[in-house]
Design a protein around this motif. Structure first.
Motif, short mmCIF file in Angstrom:
data_model
loop_
_atom_site.label_atom_id
_atom_site.label_comp_id
_atom_site.label_asym_id
_atom_site.label_seq_id
_atom_site.Cartn_x
_atom_site.Cartn_y
_atom_site.Cartn_z
N ASN A 3 18.72 10.86 1.30
CA ASN A 3 18.05 11.45 2.44
C ASN A 3 19.00 12.04 3.47
OD1 ASN A 3 15.58 10.74 1.40
ND2 ASN A 3 15.58 8.74 2.39
N THR A 4 20.28 12.03 3.20
CA THR A 4 21.24 12.55 4.16
C THR A 4 21.49 14.03 3.91
OG1 THR A 4 22.29 10.39 4.19
CG2 THR A 4 23.52 12.21 5.14
N ASN A 5 21.44 14.81 4.96
CA ASN A 5 21.67 16.24 4.85
C ASN A 5 23.08 16.53 4.32
OD1 ASN A 5 22.67 18.95 6.13
ND2 ASN A 5 20.45 19.05 6.16
N ARG A 6 23.16 17.40 3.31
CA ARG A 6 24.45 17.69 2.68
C ARG A 6 25.43 18.32 3.66
NH1 ARG A 6 24.35 20.84 -2.89
NH2 ARG A 6 23.35 18.89 -3.44
N PHE A 7 24.92 19.23 4.53
CA PHE A 7 25.80 19.87 5.50
C PHE A 7 26.38 18.85 6.48
CE2 PHE A 7 26.29 21.68 9.76
CZ PHE A 7 27.27 22.63 9.52
N LEU A 8 25.53 17.91 6.94
CA LEU A 8 26.02 16.87 7.85
C LEU A 8 27.06 16.00 7.16
CD1 LEU A 8 22.73 15.79 9.65
CD2 LEU A 8 24.55 17.27 10.51
N ASN A 9 26.84 15.68 5.89
CA ASN A 9 27.82 14.90 5.14
C ASN A 9 29.18 15.59 5.14
OD1 ASN A 9 26.36 12.67 4.39
ND2 ASN A 9 25.72 13.48 2.43
N ARG A 10 29.17 16.87 4.78
CA ARG A 10 30.43 17.61 4.67
C ARG A 10 31.07 17.84 6.04
NH1 ARG A 10 28.78 22.06 -0.01
NH2 ARG A 10 28.56 20.53 -1.71
N ALA A 11 30.23 18.11 7.04
CA ALA A 11 30.77 18.32 8.39
C ALA A 11 31.44 17.05 8.91
CB ALA A 11 29.65 18.76 9.33
N TRP A 12 30.79 15.90 8.68
CA TRP A 12 31.36 14.64 9.13
C TRP A 12 32.65 14.33 8.39
CZ3 TRP A 12 31.72 11.28 12.79
CH2 TRP A 12 32.19 10.01 12.54
N LEU A 13 32.66 14.50 7.07
CA LEU A 13 33.87 14.25 6.30
C LEU A 13 35.00 15.19 6.71
CD1 LEU A 13 32.40 13.68 2.72
CD2 LEU A 13 33.33 11.97 4.27
N GLY A 14 34.64 16.45 6.99
CA GLY A 14 35.65 17.41 7.44
C GLY A 14 36.24 17.02 8.78
N LEU A 15 35.38 16.59 9.72
CA LEU A 15 35.86 16.18 11.04
C LEU A 15 36.76 14.96 10.95
CD1 LEU A 15 35.80 16.44 14.11
CD2 LEU A 15 33.70 15.06 14.13
N VAL A 16 36.33 13.96 10.19
CA VAL A 16 37.15 12.76 10.02
C VAL A 16 38.47 13.10 9.35
CG1 VAL A 16 37.30 10.52 8.86
CG2 VAL A 16 35.18 11.20 9.98
N GLY A 17 38.42 13.98 8.35
CA GLY A 17 39.64 14.40 7.67
C GLY A 17 40.62 15.09 8.60
N LEU A 18 40.09 15.98 9.45
CA LEU A 18 40.96 16.68 10.41
C LEU A 18 41.59 15.72 11.41
CD1 LEU A 18 38.89 19.93 11.12
CD2 LEU A 18 41.02 19.75 9.83
N LEU A 19 40.79 14.76 11.90
CA LEU A 19 41.33 13.78 12.85
C LEU A 19 42.42 12.93 12.21
CD1 LEU A 19 38.05 12.63 14.65
CD2 LEU A 19 39.83 14.14 15.55
N LEU A 20 42.16 12.48 10.97
CA LEU A 20 43.18 11.68 10.28
C LEU A 20 44.43 12.50 9.99
CD1 LEU A 20 40.96 9.68 7.76
CD2 LEU A 20 42.03 8.84 9.86
N LEU A 21 44.23 13.77 9.62
CA LEU A 21 45.38 14.65 9.35
C LEU A 21 46.20 14.86 10.61
CD1 LEU A 21 46.82 16.45 7.29
CD2 LEU A 21 45.32 18.32 7.98
N ALA A 22 45.52 15.10 11.73
CA ALA A 22 46.23 15.31 13.00
C ALA A 22 46.97 14.04 13.41
CB ALA A 22 45.24 15.73 14.09
N GLY A 23 46.32 12.87 13.28
CA GLY A 23 46.99 11.62 13.62
C GLY A 23 48.18 11.34 12.73
N GLY A 24 48.03 11.60 11.43
CA GLY A 24 49.14 11.39 10.51
C GLY A 24 50.31 12.33 10.80
N ALA A 25 49.98 13.60 11.10
CA ALA A 25 51.05 14.56 11.41
C ALA A 25 51.78 14.16 12.69
CB ALA A 25 50.43 15.96 11.55
N ALA A 26 51.02 13.69 13.69
CA ALA A 26 51.66 13.27 14.93
C ALA A 26 52.56 12.06 14.71
CB ALA A 26 50.60 12.95 15.98
N ALA A 27 52.11 11.10 13.91
CA ALA A 27 52.91 9.91 13.63
C ALA A 27 54.19 10.27 12.88
CB ALA A 27 52.09 8.90 12.83
N ILE A 28 54.07 11.17 11.91
CA ILE A 28 55.26 11.61 11.15
C ILE A 28 56.24 12.32 12.07
CG2 ILE A 28 56.05 13.17 9.33
CD1 ILE A 28 53.46 12.53 7.83
N ALA A 29 55.69 13.18 12.95
CA ALA A 29 56.56 13.92 13.86
C ALA A 29 57.30 12.98 14.81
CB ALA A 29 55.73 14.93 14.66
N LEU A 30 56.59 11.98 15.35
CA LEU A 30 57.23 11.04 16.26
C LEU A 30 58.29 10.19 15.56
CD1 LEU A 30 54.14 9.81 18.33
CD2 LEU A 30 55.99 11.31 19.10
#
Length: 201
Positions: A3-30
């Motif tokens: 019952n979960t909208n496919r667009f919402l699924n992908r949008a949420w996964l994309g947002l979480v992925g971007l946040l994790l990618l940004a956090g990982g990149a910042a940690a590596i840079a520091l």
């Protein structure tokens, strides 16, 4: 098929992925770039000072704390609620009930999904065209729908596979006395992999 909208699924996964990618990149840079670490060391006190100033400048009456704190807590609570709703909805596609019909004064007739699933699995298992097959039942817009997934032997035509499954579905419909919607997914084999193989029966 839930019952979960496919667009919402992908949008949420994309947002979480971007946040994790940004956090990982910042940690590596520091950790690996001295310039980034020095810049963060020099910037962090100013950031902390600015945040502390915002909190002091936005008090809630004489309560001694800022309305920004309340806003942050409310936002976190909202995210937690949305995540709980998201998690709960994931399992709502499956159903154990295939049919439920009123029998007048005698009550109701209920057909369990396991009956159709087991019958179809055994019927498809007898065909050498299929390496494996699985059958499950989902609730879609108030109706029970069978999902039949098959893996064909190499060289088996998807058209032939569809005809085999259709034949067994027709027999099931005759047994139940009504048509049951079904989604057929075919995979495996060279010809099956290169041909569109998802079909709603």
């Amino acid at each position: 098929m839930n019952n979960t909208n496919r667009f919402l699924n992908r949008a949420w996964l994309g947002l979480v992925g971007l946040l994790l990618l940004a956090g990982g990149a910042a940690a590596i840079a520091l950790g690996s770039l001295p310039e980034a670490a020095e810049r963060w060391t020099s910037t962090a006190p100013d950031v902390i000072s600015s945040v502390s100033g915002w909190l002091r400048d936005s008090p809630v009456g004489d309560a001694g704390f800022s309305w920004l704190t309340i806003a942050v807590i409310a936002a976190i609570a909202l995210i937690v609620v949305l995540l709980l709703v998201f998690i709960i909805r994931q399992g709502n596609g499956h159903t154990r009930e295939l049919l439920r019909e009123s029998s007048g004064d005698n009550g109701e007739t209920i057909v369990e999904a396991a009956v159709a699933e087991q019958a179809l699995r055994e019927a498809l298992h007898a065909h050498r065209e299929f390496i494996s097959s699985s059958v499950s039942t989902y609730r879609v817009r108030g109706a029970s729908v069978l999902k039949i997934s098959t893996v064909c032997q190499r060289g088996v035509s998807p058209t032939a596979a569809v005809r085999i499954v259709e034949r067994h579905l027709i027999a099931l419909d005759a047994l139940l006395g009504r048509e049951v919607p079904a989604l057929l997914q075919i995979s495996g084999g060279f010809r099956a992999r290169t041909t569109g193989a998802t079909r709603l029966l």
